[in-house]
Design an enzyme around this catalytic site. Structure first.
Site, mmCIF file in Angstrom:
data_model
loop_
_atom_site.group_PDB
_atom_site.id
_atom_site.type_symbol
_atom_site.label_atom_id
_atom_site.label_comp_id
_atom_site.label_asym_id
_atom_site.label_seq_id
_atom_site.Cartn_x
_atom_site.Cartn_y
_atom_site.Cartn_z
ATOM 1 N N SER A 181 0.817 -1.206 0.000
ATOM 2 C CA SER A 181 0.000 0.000 0.000
ATOM 3 C C SER A 181 0.864 1.276 0.000
ATOM 4 C CB SER A 181 -0.898 -0.094 1.235
ATOM 5 O OG SER A 181 -1.534 1.066 1.473
ATOM 6 N N ALA A 233 -2.072 1.547 9.998
ATOM 7 C CA ALA A 233 -1.384 0.253 10.153
ATOM 8 C C ALA A 233 -1.406 -0.553 8.852
ATOM 9 C CB ALA A 233 -2.050 -0.542 11.278
ATOM 10 N N PRO A 234 -0.314 -1.257 8.573
ATOM 11 C CA PRO A 234 0.928 -1.403 9.355
ATOM 12 C C PRO A 234 1.940 -0.260 9.180
ATOM 13 C CG PRO A 234 1.031 -2.780 7.400
ATOM 14 C CD PRO A 234 -0.333 -2.142 7.390
ATOM 15 N N GLY A 264 2.686 1.744 5.937
ATOM 16 C CA GLY A 264 3.293 2.034 4.621
ATOM 17 C C GLY A 264 3.212 3.505 4.233
ATOM 18 N N ASP A 292 -4.398 4.373 14.380
ATOM 19 C CA ASP A 292 -4.963 3.055 14.045
ATOM 20 C C ASP A 292 -4.960 2.216 15.321
ATOM 21 O OD1 ASP A 292 -5.455 0.394 12.819
ATOM 22 O OD2 ASP A 292 -4.903 1.389 10.946
ATOM 23 N N ASP A 349 -9.823 5.913 17.210
ATOM 24 C CA ASP A 349 -10.723 5.825 16.057
ATOM 25 C C ASP A 349 -10.441 7.011 15.128
ATOM 26 O OD1 ASP A 349 -12.766 5.870 14.249
ATOM 27 O OD2 ASP A 349 -14.375 5.614 15.720
ATOM 28 N N ASP A 383 -6.485 6.235 4.690
ATOM 29 C CA ASP A 383 -6.596 4.992 3.900
ATOM 30 C C ASP A 383 -7.538 4.013 4.613
ATOM 31 O OD1 ASP A 383 -6.040 3.177 1.868
ATOM 32 O OD2 ASP A 383 -4.164 2.478 2.749
ATOM 33 N N LYS A 435 -13.000 4.304 -1.509
ATOM 34 C CA LYS A 435 -13.269 2.924 -1.950
ATOM 35 C C LYS A 435 -14.514 2.957 -2.826
ATOM 36 C CE LYS A 435 -10.057 1.927 0.974
ATOM 37 N NZ LYS A 435 -8.693 1.691 0.533
HETATM 38 C C1 LIG Z 1 -5.755 -0.532 4.019
HETATM 39 S S1 LIG Z 1 -5.233 -0.499 5.640
HETATM 40 C C2 LIG Z 1 -4.096 0.816 5.680
HETATM 41 C C3 LIG Z 1 -2.757 0.494 5.107
HETATM 42 C C4 LIG Z 1 -1.765 1.604 5.313
HETATM 43 N N1 LIG Z 1 -2.113 2.790 4.562
HETATM 44 C C5 LIG Z 1 -0.366 1.187 4.921
HETATM 45 O O1 LIG Z 1 0.195 1.744 3.975
HETATM 46 O O2 LIG Z 1 0.201 0.306 5.556
HETATM 47 C C6 LIG Z 1 -6.611 0.169 6.471
HETATM 48 C C7 LIG Z 1 -6.395 0.403 7.940
HETATM 49 O O3 LIG Z 1 -7.461 1.220 8.399
HETATM 50 C C8 LIG Z 1 -7.694 0.881 9.746
HETATM 51 N N2 LIG Z 1 -9.013 1.402 10.135
HETATM 52 C C9 LIG Z 1 -10.230 1.084 9.626
HETATM 53 N N3 LIG Z 1 -11.193 1.779 10.279
HETATM 54 C C10 LIG Z 1 -10.552 2.556 11.175
HETATM 55 C C11 LIG Z 1 -10.988 3.517 12.140
HETATM 56 N N4 LIG Z 1 -12.283 3.818 12.287
HETATM 57 N N5 LIG Z 1 -10.059 4.135 12.894
HETATM 58 C C12 LIG Z 1 -8.738 3.860 12.752
HETATM 59 N N6 LIG Z 1 -8.283 2.975 11.861
HETATM 60 C C13 LIG Z 1 -9.167 2.325 11.091
HETATM 61 C C14 LIG Z 1 -7.558 -0.611 9.786
HETATM 62 O O4 LIG Z 1 -7.251 -1.038 11.086
HETATM 63 C C15 LIG Z 1 -6.426 -0.853 8.796
HETATM 64 O O5 LIG Z 1 -5.201 -0.977 9.484
#
Ligand SMILES: C[S@@+](CC[C@H](N)C(=O)[O-])C[C@H]1O[C@@H](n2cnc3c(N)ncnc32)[C@H](O)[C@@H]1O
Length: 360
Positions: free
Chosen positions: A194, A227-228, A230, A246, A266, A282, A311
């Site tokens: 990502s 997370a994680p 990127g 996250d 959140d 993201d 999305k």
């Molecule tokens: C596609 S991943 C992100 C990847 C990240 N951009 C990277 O490059 O590694 C989506 C992330 O959004 C987090 N997420 C989803 N809903 C969330 C929320 N309401 N608050 C915080 N994090 C959230 C998930 O835990 C997940 O780790």
């Protein structure tokens, strides 16, 4: 002398032809250009054939590349050459181009030999790697190739090795990579693929001057849904400090930069105490909900610029994008916030698009 385009050709991710068709019709309609869309599903190509030919330079100015979302690349379609002889395809293409343009001032700055981004086109791409140097040599010999950075790019699109469509674009009004296919290396310590999305967005959606002034040490970024890590790593490697929001874990390699602080919260409700330079997001969520969140950060003065993903739903993807664009613009306009928004279905995007939004 006015050189006439017969239409436009667009590259896209296979499966997104109808979105490109819809945006081609909408963009061209704004400029009173009528015609017919031609595309096969999953072909990764869309052709828009005009009812009346149009001057190629004013055509491209009317539908600048930055206005396209689903097209990875687009060029003015000038014509087609069929029945290329196997023994001398380069000679046949050169003769046709000399016949058309040698008496005009048009000279090409670069040649881009292109193919559709599909598995079926892999064979053609192998052929083009061997063929492109021959063609460049033949065009140079005839004085058609100027190798100047400000001269138009000649696009030659091959669906088979025996025929091609040809067209033109201007440097700076085109994708930063041939066919919009971004070949980027995974950065050292990157925990997810990502990371390449944000790296591509920096190049595809921002100018060099914008990158130089906004991606530098000392600035602050917030990464929602980090997370994680990127995306956070992309900022840290450029010296920015990042609050990575996250509830999930961040990779050790990201924390080891010493520039990334993990905030377990959140992303929809957490807000920074002070205004930040960047907010990126993201999180996998309903696009309208993300759009509303982004608008909220801007109208409450929490950030100046943002890159975020929307999305896409399974159906009506083009309509959903336009809905989110309108939602964000309306909220910022209501507050008198002058802004610029660029959207693109990036090479590294799948069922999402990426948006760059900044106050101006
Ligand atoms: C596609 S991943 C992100 C990847 C990240 N951009 C990277 O490059 O590694 C989506 C992330 O959004 C987090 N997420 C989803 N809903 C969330 C929320 N309401 N608050 C915080 N994090 C959230 C998930 O835990 C997940 O780790």
């Amino acid at each position: 002398m006015s050189l006439q385009a017969i239409g436009l050709i667009m590259h896209c991710r296979a499966g997104f032809e109808s979105e490109v068709g819809a945006e081609a019709l909408a963009l061209c309609e704004r400029h009173k250009l009528a015609g017919t869309i031609h595309s096969r599903s999953d072909s990764a190509l869309v052709r828009f054939v005009f009812n009346q030919p149009s001057d190629w330079t004013s055509l491209l100015e009317a539908v600048p590349f930055t206005d396209w979302v689903f097209a990875r690349e687009r060029f003015a379609w000038m014509g087609s050459i069929a029945d290329l002889p196997e023994q001398d395809r380069a000679g046949a293409i050169t003769s046709e181009l000399v016949a058309r343009y040698a008496k005009t001032p048009l000279r090409f700055g670069r040649v881009s030999c292109e193919f559709a981004d599909t598995n079926e086109a892999k064979e053609v791409s192998g052929f083009l790697r061997r063929f492109a140097p021959h063609l460049e040599k033949a065009l140079t010999k005839k004085g058609m190739l100027a190798m100047r950075a400000d001269a138009p790019t000649l696009h030659l699109l091959f669906e088979t090795s025996g025929a091609c469509d040809f067209g033109l674009s201007m440097p700076g009004d085109a994708a930063p990579w041939p066919m919009g296919i971004a070949h980027l290396r995974m950065p050292l310590g990157a925990p997810s693929r990502s990371t390449l999305k944000l790296a591509e967005a920096f190049f595809a959606l921002m100018s060099e001057a914008e990158r130089a002034s906004t991606l530098r040490p000392g600035l602050r970024a917030v990464d929602l849904g980090a997370a994680p890590g990127g995306w956070s790593l992309q900022f840290a490697q450029r010296g920015l400090r990042v609050s990575a929001v996250d509830n999930g874990p961040l990779a050790e390699s990201v924390l080891a930069t010493g520039l990334v602080e993990h905030v377990r919260a959140d992303g929809f409700t957490w807000r920074p105490k002070q205004r930040v330079d960047w907010m990126v997001c993201d999180m996998v969520e309903q696009p309208a909900r993300v759009a509303a969140l982004i608008a909220d950060w801007f109208v409450t003065g929490r950030c100046r610029r943002s890159i975020f993903n929307l999305k896409l739903p399974m159906k009506k993807r083009y309509a959903e994008v336009e809905k989110c664009r309108a939602l964000i613009s309306a909220r910022l306009d209501d507050e008198g916030l002058s802004h610029l928004m660029r959207m693109r279905h990036l090479y590294h995007d799948r069922e999402e698009i990426t948006v760059y939004l900044t106050l101006v």
